[in-house]
Design a protein around this motif. Structure first.
Motif: not given
Length: 356
Positions: A128-136
């Motif tokens: 699990v990581a964050k996308t560039p707009n901050g979504m998991g």
């Protein structure tokens, strides 16, 4: 300058993603367990007479089912050739290869979804990581070598016990990000730019190449159209890889072969959309012109190719079954296409649910 789509047609969301498989029943069983794609809209066996442009001039036979997750989002059109053995790519599909690289699945709780899909024997490709707009988010591969990105989202139609919702969007590999944006933003209505940037990213699987990325989304909190509320606002992410040459995912293969064969948008005003797309340099390559039958459903469909020949399908639904057991159908041609159907009526589709 960002243009708004012509008001003479409307995009109601991603209706479904076409997935070519070897064994429809095996694949659908897994998708029911993994993604709760358990409510069929139609199941049909027929010959794809209008798709010969993409099947070497031969009208191939197929078995298909369109299944939905009733929490919201687009569905899967699970598609199996019955007249030939489908082919796979002869290479591992990587981010930036040209075509639909991954399908985005919406979830409320990313950690719950991660554990659920691990238990379904999905091959987890990233933590699990964050996308560039901050979504998991995280990526996985299903047992049939198709790649999915599971993403947190806040747009839903209803709530049940399933860890996932339906289709949130797609990740499409492109050769020129700026040129590719024009079709999806200006013609197809994905007019909200959530981000556009370049770099190396921890949320993308595989080697850490440099990518150009743009996430385009539909505007507003609820889509128009009969089933717009069920489909929920969708996203299209375009990705261009910089340090290698992207390969065409369907090069020397047929529409209907293994993998993601098309992204289908639910529309109203098909003829006006066809005119606008053609004027912009994206002519329809397939057009049913009038109503076609898909077993218990019918409508008008067409296809165009994006800048890199990725197939985008459009369906204007004319008739859809609500309760097939009691022969209850809806004729959508006679209603205001800007309005959603009553939520209670749409929820009746769940009575057709197929249990795993």
């Amino acid at each position: 300058m960002i243009q708004t789509p012509d008001k003479s047609y409307q995009i109601n969301g991603i209706q479904q993603i076409g997935i070519g498989v070897k064994d429809l029943h095996q694949a659908w069983s897994w998708y029911r367990k993994a993604f709760s794609m358990d409510v069929p809209v139609f199941e049909d066996e027929a010959t794809a007479n209008l798709m010969t442009r993409y099947t070497n001039g031969i009208a191939e036979s197929r078995h298909a089912v369109l299944a939905l997750n009733m929490q919201g989002g687009g569905g899967f059109e699970i598609w199996q050739f019955t007249s030939r053995t489908p082919n796979s790519t002869n290479f591992e599909i990587l981010p930036g290869d040209l075509g639909i690289y991954a399908v985005k699945i919406r979830v409320r709780d990313i950690q719950r979804a991660f554990k659920h899909l691990e238990n379904q024997n999905a091959e987890i490709l990233t933590e699990v990581a964050k996308t560039p707009n901050g979504m998991g988010s995280f990526f996985l591969k299903d047992p049939f070598d198709n790649i999915f990105q599971v993403v947190e989202d806040s747009s839903w139609f209803s709530e049940n016990s399933s860890p996932t919702g339906g289709v949130l969007g797609v990740v499409i590999g492109v050769s020129d990000l700026e040129k590719s944006i024009l079709l999806y933003r200006d013609i197809l209505g994905f007019s909200v730019l959530n981000y556009q940037e370049e770099g190396a990213y921890s949320d993308i699987p595989g080697e850490k190449f440099t990518y150009k990325r743009a996430l385009l989304a539909m505007p507003g909190k609820c889509n128009p159209g009969a089933f717009g509320a069920l489909l929920c606002p969708a996203q299209i992410e375009l990705i261009e890889v910089k340090e290698r040459q992207g390969r065409h995912i369907f090069k020397d293969r047929l529409w209907g072969d293994l993998g993601f064969i098309h992204c289908c948008l639910d529309v109203n005003g098909m003829k006006d959309l066809k005119k606008k797309a053609g004027e912009a340099g994206y002519p329809f390559t397939v057009d049913s012109e009038n109503s076609f039958d898909m077993g218990s459903a019918s409508g008008h469909f067409g296809y165009l190719e994006d800048y890199d020949q990725t197939l985008i399908e459009f369906v204007e639904t004319h008739r859809v079954p609500i309760l097939q057991k009691w022969n209850l159908y809806l004729n959508l041609k006679k209603r205001d296409h800007k309005k959603n159907l009553p939520k209670l009526l749409v929820k009746l589709l769940a009575l057709n649910r197929v249990k795993s």
